[in-house]
Design a protein around this motif. Structure first.
Motif, short mmCIF file in Angstrom:
data_model
loop_
_atom_site.label_atom_id
_atom_site.label_comp_id
_atom_site.label_asym_id
_atom_site.label_seq_id
_atom_site.Cartn_x
_atom_site.Cartn_y
_atom_site.Cartn_z
N THR A 68 43.20 45.50 39.14
CA THR A 68 41.76 45.41 39.45
C THR A 68 41.02 44.42 38.55
N VAL A 69 41.69 43.96 37.48
CA VAL A 69 41.03 43.02 36.57
C VAL A 69 41.62 41.63 36.81
N HIS A 70 41.03 40.92 37.76
CA HIS A 70 41.50 39.58 38.08
C HIS A 70 40.41 38.81 38.82
N GLY A 71 40.55 37.49 38.81
CA GLY A 71 39.59 36.65 39.52
C GLY A 71 40.11 35.22 39.60
N ALA A 72 39.39 34.39 40.32
CA ALA A 72 39.83 33.03 40.59
C ALA A 72 39.30 32.04 39.56
N ILE A 73 40.03 30.95 39.36
CA ILE A 73 39.53 29.79 38.62
C ILE A 73 39.70 28.59 39.56
N GLN B 77 32.66 44.01 38.85
CA GLN B 77 33.04 43.33 40.08
C GLN B 77 34.54 43.48 40.38
N PHE B 78 34.85 43.68 41.64
CA PHE B 78 36.24 43.74 42.09
C PHE B 78 36.36 43.03 43.43
N PRO B 79 37.11 41.92 43.53
CA PRO B 79 37.71 41.15 42.44
C PRO B 79 36.65 40.64 41.46
N GLY B 80 37.10 40.22 40.31
CA GLY B 80 36.19 39.79 39.26
C GLY B 80 35.56 38.43 39.54
N PRO B 81 34.67 37.99 38.65
CA PRO B 81 33.95 36.74 38.86
C PRO B 81 34.86 35.51 38.94
N THR B 82 34.41 34.54 39.74
CA THR B 82 35.13 33.27 39.86
C THR B 82 34.63 32.32 38.77
N ILE B 83 35.56 31.61 38.16
CA ILE B 83 35.19 30.59 37.17
C ILE B 83 35.32 29.22 37.84
N TYR B 84 34.27 28.43 37.75
CA TYR B 84 34.28 27.07 38.32
C TYR B 84 34.35 26.06 37.19
N ILE C 250 43.75 28.14 40.29
CA ILE C 250 44.50 28.98 39.36
C ILE C 250 43.71 30.28 39.24
N TRP C 251 44.05 31.14 38.31
CA TRP C 251 43.32 32.40 38.26
C TRP C 251 43.46 33.06 36.90
N TRP C 252 42.76 34.15 36.71
CA TRP C 252 42.86 34.90 35.46
C TRP C 252 43.15 36.34 35.80
N HIS C 253 43.83 37.03 34.89
CA HIS C 253 44.09 38.46 35.13
C HIS C 253 44.43 39.15 33.82
N ALA C 254 44.28 40.46 33.81
CA ALA C 254 44.67 41.25 32.65
C ALA C 254 46.18 41.10 32.44
N HIS C 255 46.62 41.15 31.18
CA HIS C 255 48.05 41.05 30.89
C HIS C 255 48.49 42.19 29.99
N CYS D 35 38.92 55.97 52.15
CA CYS D 35 38.24 57.27 52.28
C CYS D 35 38.03 58.01 50.96
N GLN D 36 38.27 57.37 49.85
CA GLN D 36 37.99 58.09 48.60
C GLN D 36 37.43 57.16 47.52
N THR D 37 36.66 57.77 46.62
CA THR D 37 36.04 57.01 45.55
C THR D 37 36.84 57.21 44.28
N LYS D 38 37.12 56.12 43.60
CA LYS D 38 37.76 56.27 42.29
C LYS D 38 37.19 55.25 41.33
N SER D 39 37.37 55.56 40.06
CA SER D 39 36.88 54.68 39.01
C SER D 39 37.98 53.68 38.68
N ILE D 40 37.63 52.41 38.68
CA ILE D 40 38.61 51.38 38.33
C ILE D 40 38.09 50.53 37.18
N MET D 41 39.03 49.88 36.51
CA MET D 41 38.66 48.97 35.44
C MET D 41 38.25 47.64 36.09
N THR D 42 37.13 47.08 35.67
CA THR D 42 36.65 45.84 36.28
C THR D 42 36.14 44.88 35.20
N VAL D 43 35.83 43.68 35.62
CA VAL D 43 35.04 42.77 34.79
C VAL D 43 33.64 42.74 35.39
#
Ligand SMILES: *[C@@H]1O[C@H](CO)[C@@H](O)[C@H](O)[C@H]1NC(C)=O
Ligand SMILES: *[C@@H]1O[C@H](CO)[C@@H](O)[C@H](O)[C@H]1NC(C)=O
Ligand SMILES: *[C@@H]1O[C@H](CO)[C@@H](O)[C@H](O)[C@H]1NC(C)=O
Ligand SMILES: *[C@@H]1O[C@H](CO)[C@@H](O)[C@H](O)[C@H]1NC(C)=O
Ligand SMILES: *[C@@H]1O[C@H](CO)[C@@H](O)[C@H](O)[C@H]1NC(C)=O
Ligand SMILES: *[C@@H]1O[C@H](CO)[C@@H](O)[C@H](O)[C@H]1NC(C)=O
Ligand SMILES: *[C@@H]1O[C@H](CO)[C@@H](O)[C@H](O)[C@H]1NC(C)=O
Ligand SMILES: *[C@@H]1O[C@H](CO)[C@@H](O)[C@H](O)[C@H]1NC(C)=O
Ligand SMILES: *[C@@H]1O[C@H](CO)[C@@H](O)[C@H](O)[C@H]1NC(C)=O
Ligand SMILES: *[C@@H]1O[C@H](CO)[C@@H](O)[C@H](O)[C@H]1NC(C)=O
Ligand SMILES: *[C@@H]1O[C@H](CO)[C@@H](O)[C@H](O)[C@H]1NC(C)=O
Ligand SMILES: *[C@@H]1O[C@H](CO)[C@@H](O)[C@H](O)[C@H]1NC(C)=O
Ligand SMILES: [Cu+2]
Length: 578
Positions: A135-140, A52-59, A123-128, A41-49
């Motif tokens: 919010t900064v993560h995605g699949a590999i 996109q949330f979740p972020g892009p998938t790498i193949y 596997i996957w990638w994410h901010a560290h 029920c609320q809008t907020k600003s998030i950090m993304t790649v």
């Protein structure tokens, strides 16, 4: 004419044979940007790649190289980590902030070179950095090499299932608030599946993730836990799941109704869409919930005990939807304190151990480390409120050392360029003293750890065993320990205190699972083995972020071997500077 065709075909065949199927290099551009997302029920600003949330998938395919150019368009520092990628000799691009690199500052960019080797599966990638990975993560997705195939029948389609946690507040405000009050962090307000909380939360129904399936087909569910602080049960109503992989490695298939997945882990599941529409009761519909909920019950810990859902929806191709818009059935998930369900699941994990996917677990070891894993308290610093237990400052440790990140020079930099004063080499091979680790009536003085930046030096090619011993000092929880730079064989686990004489006799040295994140059971221990053949600086930490933020970490520095092929690659020219 036909002769020309024949010649052309011969030429083609010749070219195919003479040019071996070589690994590919994939290029990606990741813009770190703020984006507005509406949840709960609320809008907020998030950090993304790339917004996109979740972020892009790498193949990619086994053995490929991936280059990701990261451009930081937000106002805070960031680093990215390629979770489960072993990065042979290539620690420069591993990612943990101030361990292997300085952060990418606002307005700056950095190109990560990700070297795949023996990873195959999910596997996957994410901010560290901070809790940016919320919010900064995605699949590999790593597919078999061209010309080889999955060790199971090719699934009809794949369904990514990325589990996450959502706070109504900005996630780094939650972290700052916790670090400032020195107490437990506020629990998340929702869990998410592919970024969506699902039907059971306010205002969330329209966005619920829906996977459409066809009757009779088999699907590969690639489940990733990008959750920050909580371990989760996951199940699909009226569907059995067949586990076929974990952490980018195949497993012997086994059936289960429910899985438990910790932050950092991935589990690959086959699901057969085998539920017929009940024609004698069509109003019961043809939709099923996939759901995840909490595993965790330490007294005094703040948990999110909500349930996230997504929908498995049967469709008939070529015709309109055959399901009715009814309420899907919920799967029955274990209660949040069901450690038996967790043990039953975890102890069934076995490596595939086939000719194509052999096991290489060290049968003998050069070195055994016993590492206690604890939540602790530190004396209250006058400048803080100290909402931790006993009005003290909450902390966490490995072998009674609460790890402090360097703040100016990354450990890798200091090690490579021999800069003194950044870290010490004193991480011990045993806890400072032995006690009944799983007795929950321990004296308060023993709860105060040392603090420091202590790393463990390892000779190249050493066969190492690590035994993680959970303690009952404060919060009694399962800890998912994650080692960068290599996967490890989980050879044993048990409850109570590890017995160095007796317990190794029960190890699985035949087909232990090959993981990058292993759970240390609450009030118990886990043993892992690996050969230190990847020179570099490798972070090891609990993948529960609040524990990591409190110091449940250390670093393994695997020294160079004697040959040029066993030394760390030279640093890239464009490493971010502090
Ligand atoms: C997000 O929404 C706020 C308020 O409407 C707005 O000021 C801001 O520019 C938006 N941010 C982005 C990245 O769109
Ligand atoms: C966290 O919870 C406390 C207590 O409920 C509240 O006062 C605080 O505003 C919350 N905020 C953040 C950012 O964690
Ligand atoms: C939904 O909103 C109502 C009314 O504001 C509130 O009482 C309830 O707790 C909310 N439910 C969830 C799951 O957030
Ligand atoms: C189908 O619906 C009928 C009527 O509600 C019920 O008795 C029966 O158990 C259902 N069958 C299945 C397989 O769910
Ligand atoms: C979930 O947690 C909240 C707050 O921590 C508590 O009030 C509530 O009773 C819990 N619900 C369940 C089902 O345990
Ligand atoms: C499917 O539904 C659409 C709109 O609801 C309709 O136009 C179409 O004719 C239907 N097709 C079939 C095969 O029933
Ligand atoms: C789990 O919690 C329930 C409800 O509080 C309790 O009845 C049950 O005994 C607990 N089970 C275990 C294994 O602790
Ligand atoms: C507390 O904060 C003051 C003012 O910022 C600072 O001078 C002092 O060193 C701090 N005390 C400790 C123990 O960190
Ligand atoms: C913590 O501090 C509060 C307020 O100063 C006090 O009321 C409370 O008794 C203290 N708790 C403990 C466990 O010392
Ligand atoms: C350690 O403590 C646990 C829990 O209190 C107890 O059950 C166990 O017997 C103790 N073990 C030893 C060796 O004293
Ligand atoms: C941890 O180290 C501190 C400082 O040396 C000591 O006081 C404490 O008893 C130790 N605790 C444990 C559990 O080893
Ligand atoms: C970002 O990183 C730089 C380089 O290490 C550091 O000087 C700066 O303080 C960091 N900024 C924040 C907000 O942490
Ligand atoms: Cu932990």
């Amino acid at each position: 004419m036909s002769l020309i065709l024949k010649l052309l075909r011969l030429l083609l065949l010749y070219r195919l044979l003479s040019c071996p199927v070589s690994a590919k290099t994939h290029h990606h551009k990741f813009f770190i940007t703020e984006a507005n997302y509406t949840r709960l029920c609320q809008t907020k600003s998030i950090m993304t790649v790339n917004g996109q949330f979740p972020g892009p998938t790498i193949y990619a395919r086994r053995g490929d190289t991936i280059i990701v150019n990261v451009v930081n368009h937000v106002e805070s520092n960031i680093t990215l980590h390629w979770h489960g990628v072993h990065q042979p000799r290539n620690p420069w691009y591993d990612g943990p902030e101030y361990i292997t690199q300085c952060p990418i500052r606002p307005g700056h960019e950095f190109s990560y070179e990700i070297l795949l080797s023996d990873e195959e599966g999910t596997i996957w990638w994410h901010a560290h950095s901070n809790w940016d990975r919320a919010t900064v993560h995605g699949a590999i997705f790593v597919y078999p090499k061209l010309g080889s195939s999955f060790p199971f029948a090719k699934p009809y389609k794949e369904i990514p299932i990325i589990l996450g946690e959502w706070w109504k507040d900005d996630v780094n405000k939650v972290l700052d608030y916790a670090l400032h009050t020195r107490g437990d962090s506020n629990s998340s307000d929702a869990y998410t599946i592919n970024g969506q909380p699902g039907d059971l939360y306010n205002c969330s129904k329209p966005g619920t993730f829906t996977a459409q399936v066809e009757y009779g087909k088999t699907y590969l569910l690639r489940v990733i836990s990008a959750a920050i602080n909580n371990e989760l049960f996951f199940a699909v109503a009226q569907h059995q799941l067949t586990v076929v992989g974990a952490d980018g490695s195949y497993t012997k298939p086994f059936n289960t109704d429910v899985i438990m997945i910790s932050p950092g882990q991935t589990i690959d599941l086959l699901l057969v869409a085998n539920q017929k529409l009940n024609t004698s009761s069509p109003s019961s519909g043809n939709r099923y919930y996939m759901a995840a909920s909490l595993y965790g019950d330490a007294p005094g810990v703040k948990y999110d005990n909500t349930t996230t859902t997504a929908i498995l929806e049967y469709v008939t191709p070529g015709s309109n939807k055959t399901f009715l818009d009814s309420t899907p059935t919920l799967p029955s998930l274990p209660t949040n304190n069901d450690t038996d369900a967790v043990t039953t699941f975890v102890t069934q994990l076995r490596s595939l151990a086939s000719k194509e996917h052999p096991v290489d677990v060290p049968q003998t070891i050069n070195e055994r480390l016993i590492i206690t894993v604890s939540v602790n308290v530190l004396p209250c610093d006058v400048n803080y409120t100290c909402l931790g237990p006993y009005n003290m400052s909450i902390s966490a440790s490995l072998n009674n050392i609460s790890f402090e990140d360097p703040t100016t020079t990354p450990i890798l930099d200091a090690y490579y360029h021999q800069i003194p004063g950044v870290f010490e080499e004193g991480f011990p091979s045993r806890p400072p003293f032995s006690y009944n680790f799983t007795n929950d009536d321990l004296p308060k003085y023993s709860m105060i750890p040392k603090t420091g930046t202590e790393v463990r030096m390892v000779e190249y090619n050493t066969s190492i065993e690590l035994v993680f011993q959970g303690t009952s000092l404060l919060a009694i929880e399962n800890h998912p320990m994650h080692l960068h730079g290599q996967s490890v064989y989980m050879v044993g686990m048990g409850f109570g205190n590890f017995d160095e004489q007796k317990d190794p006799q029960g190890y699985n040295l035949v087909d232990p699972p090959f993981l990058n994140t292993v759970g240390v059971p609450k009030v118990g221990w886990t043993a892992i083995r690996f050969k230190a053949k990847n020179p570099g600086v490798w972070f090891m930490h609990c993948h529960v972020d609040r524990h990591q933020s409190w110091g449940m970490n250390t670093v393994f520095i695997v020294k160079n071997g004697a040959t040029p092929e066993s030394k760390i690659l030279p640093p890239p020219k464009d490493m971010p500077q502090c």
